[in-house]
Design a protein around this motif. Sequence first.
Motif, short mmCIF file in Angstrom:
data_model
loop_
_atom_site.label_atom_id
_atom_site.label_comp_id
_atom_site.label_asym_id
_atom_site.label_seq_id
_atom_site.Cartn_x
_atom_site.Cartn_y
_atom_site.Cartn_z
N ASN B 92 16.65 0.51 0.06
CA ASN B 92 17.88 0.67 -0.73
C ASN B 92 19.13 0.49 0.15
OD1 ASN B 92 16.73 1.60 -3.39
ND2 ASN B 92 15.85 3.10 -1.99
N ASN B 95 22.60 -0.70 -1.81
CA ASN B 95 23.15 0.21 -2.81
C ASN B 95 23.30 1.65 -2.32
OD1 ASN B 95 20.47 0.85 -2.77
ND2 ASN B 95 20.21 0.92 -4.97
N LYS B 96 22.71 1.97 -1.16
CA LYS B 96 22.82 3.35 -0.72
C LYS B 96 23.24 3.50 0.75
CE LYS B 96 19.31 5.72 0.17
NZ LYS B 96 17.92 5.74 -0.22
N PRO B 99 26.89 1.74 1.67
CA PRO B 99 28.01 2.56 1.19
C PRO B 99 28.13 3.87 1.95
CG PRO B 99 26.76 1.69 -0.66
CD PRO B 99 25.99 1.34 0.57
N ALA B 100 26.99 4.52 2.26
CA ALA B 100 27.03 5.79 2.99
C ALA B 100 27.69 5.59 4.35
CB ALA B 100 25.61 6.34 3.16
N ILE B 103 31.49 4.91 3.89
CA ILE B 103 32.26 6.10 3.50
C ILE B 103 32.43 7.02 4.71
CG2 ILE B 103 32.12 8.23 2.13
CD1 ILE B 103 30.87 6.43 -0.11
N ALA B 104 31.36 7.16 5.53
CA ALA B 104 31.45 8.02 6.71
C ALA B 104 32.49 7.47 7.69
CB ALA B 104 30.09 8.12 7.40
N THR B 107 35.85 8.17 6.34
CA THR B 107 36.19 9.60 6.36
C THR B 107 36.74 10.04 7.72
OG1 THR B 107 34.38 9.95 4.81
CG2 THR B 107 35.33 11.92 5.82
N ALA B 120 28.85 6.81 13.85
CA ALA B 120 29.13 7.37 12.53
C ALA B 120 28.14 6.85 11.50
CB ALA B 120 30.56 7.03 12.11
N ALA B 124 25.53 8.91 9.28
CA ALA B 124 25.61 8.80 7.82
C ALA B 124 24.26 8.41 7.23
CB ALA B 124 26.67 7.78 7.42
N GLY B 127 22.07 11.37 7.20
CA GLY B 127 22.44 12.23 6.08
C GLY B 127 21.91 11.69 4.77
N ALA B 128 22.08 10.38 4.57
CA ALA B 128 21.59 9.74 3.34
C ALA B 128 20.08 9.85 3.24
CB ALA B 128 22.03 8.28 3.30
#
Lengths: 249, 248
Positions: B92, B95-96, B99-100, B103-104, B107, B120, B124, B127-128
């Motif tokens: 994935n 789609n996952k 983006p994770a 975004i990290a 941030t 980072a 991330a 975390g995902a």
Amino acid sequence: MNFPAALPAAADSNSTDILAVANSPVLWACAIGVFLVIVVQSVIYMKAARLAAPHIGMSQAELKTSFRAGAISALGPSLAVVMVAVALLTVFGTPAVLVRIGLIGSVSYETAAAAIAANSAGAELGGPTYTQAVFGLALAAMSLGGAMWMIATLILTPLLKKGDSALRKVNPAIMMVVSGAAMVAAFMVLGIGELPKSWIHVVAFVSSAAIMTGLMVIAKRVNRPWIKEWALGIAIILSLAITYAATRL
Amino acid sequence: MSKATELHEALGAFDKTTSRWGRITMIMGLFFSLAAPGYLVFFAGLDIEVAGILTAFGALAAVFGVIWIVEPLTYFPILGASSMYQAFMIGNISNKLLPAAMIAQATIGVKPGTRKGELASVAAICGAATVHLASLFIFVGLLGTWLVSVIPVDMIQTVQFYILPTVMGAVVVQAIVSQKAPRSAVIALVVAVVVVFIVQLYKPFGLFSTAVAVISTAALAWVLRDRKTLGTPEDTTAESELPEGPVY
């Protein structure tokens, strides 16, 4: 639908009770193995990042924030995957769904791979010809296909890291045209090939495509990217409901 | 020790750990993912012939062979070497995981392609992965069978019978939209209709139908491509987006 408790004895090539073999303890052990490997990998990577961070002027707080940001942003996509995975449980059984749909692979490639494998044996995914032996063949094909991605990653990553110039001269734009076209063609021929089977197959295919189109249009119009994440799950569940209604007519 | 050598060594250690353990864990994942079908084929008492598997694999290779190689090539510049092994195990990616990572990076305010950005994105993705594994384990592993058991039998039969057209209907549209290549999509549609029509007339052709459709679509899409926008080697982004820093 029955879920036999003691499983390995149930193996019978011609039985259509897929779940008797699909939920066997050995398959569960392998699925848990993949889970554990990813857990170990994440722990090692996090530790390595924590050790390196201070030397490049990155605080532990920044690393923690990154981890949390990644975790939160994965909530939506992960639940969307869960939704599709549950829908496919009865076709592939829990362990295979966990590994093939949930991790490593994706619903589109793996379902296509299983269908192609079943076709090559003259059988059909999910139908009366979908026996335990066909399931075994489909799982073998899905796993070998997934293995090719991993093997390509294992071989290419060190090469690309060394900055191998020959590989970088491969023009990704051109490669994308060919592989993108190949992908669309594969899904299209598998989908359209279902249409002549019955009018309910037509309902299933057309309603799913229509719902997906609608969701894509809405996602673009209101500019909400989360709709795209959920689109596949929503389209599959809704069109299954429509198909179910059609079978009752 | 000067600051530069210290930095060099710290990153060197990070690269070494991630590439060594990335590879080891990926090989372990490979083992477990192949052990499951291996058991079914050789030990479960099912009548599955190796020749049949090779035929199925050949059909798959004709369809996905190019993608097996192109995907790692495409994602390498975006993910960086360290995240490649993570990404292709967890799946994935677009789609996952991507983006994770993005975004990290946004941030904490670092640029992708820098070493800080790389760390980072590693964090991330960890975390995902945690959220993804937990949600799969709980909702599919533990509760999945129960969820299915509360659904009426005739509904489950509908799922089993019609899952393929349902999945493919949505996936075709998604693939067309994400590829943004209308010309290829039209070619694929025409080829698919022709191939399916031939299969209806001549059943034994069905064995090769997907492979034939895929190979002829790929060839036609290549021959009929828009030569104005594609086809210059300068389009390649790999060079500029490679993560900076020491290469080991």
